[in-house]
Design a protein around this motif. Sequence first.
Motif, PDB file in Angstrom:
ATOM      1  N   HIS A 285      35.898  36.477  40.231  1.00 23.83           N
ATOM      2  CA  HIS A 285      36.271  35.889  38.946  1.00 23.83           C
ATOM      3  C   HIS A 285      37.786  35.720  38.871  1.00 23.83           C
ATOM      4  O   HIS A 285      38.537  36.681  38.964  1.00 23.83           O
ATOM      5  N   LEU A 286      38.245  34.467  38.700  1.00 23.01           N
ATOM      6  CA  LEU A 286      39.687  34.185  38.751  1.00 23.01           C
ATOM      7  C   LEU A 286      40.402  34.465  37.437  1.00 23.01           C
ATOM      8  O   LEU A 286      41.616  34.680  37.440  1.00 23.01           O
ATOM      9  N   GLY A 287      39.689  34.435  36.329  1.00 24.86           N
ATOM     10  CA  GLY A 287      40.412  34.818  35.127  1.00 24.86           C
ATOM     11  C   GLY A 287      39.915  34.231  33.824  1.00 24.86           C
ATOM     12  O   GLY A 287      39.710  33.020  33.704  1.00 24.86           O
ATOM     13  N   PHE A 302      46.005  35.660  32.302  1.00 23.68           N
ATOM     14  CA  PHE A 302      44.615  35.788  32.708  1.00 23.68           C
ATOM     15  C   PHE A 302      44.219  37.241  32.882  1.00 23.68           C
ATOM     16  O   PHE A 302      45.030  38.079  33.283  1.00 23.68           O
ATOM     17  N   ASP A 304      41.548  38.862  35.247  1.00 19.02           N
ATOM     18  CA  ASP A 304      40.697  38.446  36.352  1.00 19.02           C
ATOM     19  C   ASP A 304      39.843  39.595  36.874  1.00 19.02           C
ATOM     20  O   ASP A 304      39.965  40.741  36.455  1.00 19.02           O
ATOM     21  N   ARG A 305      38.905  39.241  37.772  1.00 18.17           N
ATOM     22  CA  ARG A 305      38.046  40.197  38.465  1.00 18.17           C
ATOM     23  C   ARG A 305      37.288  41.101  37.492  1.00 18.17           C
ATOM     24  O   ARG A 305      37.112  42.291  37.731  1.00 18.17           O
ATOM     25  N   ALA A 346      40.604  30.161  34.274  1.00 19.86           N
ATOM     26  CA  ALA A 346      41.220  30.000  35.595  1.00 19.86           C
ATOM     27  C   ALA A 346      40.229  29.463  36.620  1.00 19.86           C
ATOM     28  O   ALA A 346      40.614  28.743  37.549  1.00 19.86           O
ATOM     29  N   ASP A 347      38.958  29.784  36.461  1.00 23.24           N
ATOM     30  CA  ASP A 347      37.935  29.294  37.385  1.00 23.24           C
ATOM     31  C   ASP A 347      37.737  27.790  37.231  1.00 23.24           C
ATOM     32  O   ASP A 347      37.610  27.065  38.227  1.00 23.24           O
TER      33      ASP A 347
END
Length: 365
Positions: A285-287, A302, A304-305, A346-347
């Motif tokens: 997961h990018l954010g 963001f 993320d993860r 972000a994704d």
Amino acid sequence: MPSLTLRQWVGYTGFALVFILVAAVAVWRGDILKAGLDPQVPFQTYDPPPAPDYGQAAAWALRDARAPGAGEAAIFFVHSTTFEGGSGWNGPIGDRKADAYLQRVVIPNYAGPFARAGIISAPHYRQASLYTRLTLREDAREARAFAYNDVEAAFEHWLATHPDGPIILAGVEQGADLIARLVHERVAQDASLRRRLVAVYLMDAIVGLDQTAPLAACHDRSQTDCVVGWSQVGEGDEGAAKRRLRRALVWDDRGQLVELGDRAALCVNPVSGSDDGATVPARRHLGAANATGLEWGVRPAFIDRQIATQCREGLLRHTVLKSESFREFSGWANRRKARPYNLFYADIEADALSRLAAWKAGRAP
């Protein structure tokens, strides 16, 4: 036992009535508030607001807005429901409350992820009211179909001013529904537009898998001329999942909204960019971002993860992000609009940039 005086009888009776009234409001509060948004007039006899003139700047929430360092794509973005209703089936152009929510919440959170890909245009349109999303009445369906006419007119004007180069179509909630119909009726059969199409993004909307044919669901992030779409629900919230699928309306070939029924729903995971149904762990997961209130072009922070995701039974299931920054707005109506944050900001941004790069590579001499 001493008998009650008249004053005591009046007091106890008044207390009982107040208690019953408070209890009734607590139980039926949603129905009471929903009834307050009902225009109370058949759509057939309803006089809609004046149509926008897309040759004028006032008809656009964004008009070729460019963020610093943006790419070469032209993005056509259709926003979600911001007009609550009560005064009509469809919102007028220039409604201050609706426009304030659009500029403060929807554009930063949902148009923002595409800012690095190119210039963005977002039309105002006579959107169907929030009430039309809460009922399956025929009047509400007609109001939603009426909104499509404005989006189609805006798209034709936008195309005339962007005659070449890569294009991206994106919408969220009601806007995604309208983009889905636009793709089916206007884009999918046009070979010249298909050659320019980077991708279509249908965010937080249930769309029939066959609805955008012959455009297919995206399989990976190197693919272009395909559709990324999903409707998200928290992992384990099976009640919400069943209600969403049961009440979902999709377009038929006559431009009318019908129940989804047994048709398969489109689901492309925004984290992986694939429709393969695989579980995507949180580390990919990018954010998520809460961009509410940010000025155009400002990139949010963001987180993320944090979110594991999977497309399952037509819906995007995701683990819940527990953070004060990702709480819903207060207010019954606001909780039924597009969320004031984007779990996949972000994704989506990375997905659009990856597909744009693939589109350019495929056309390199």
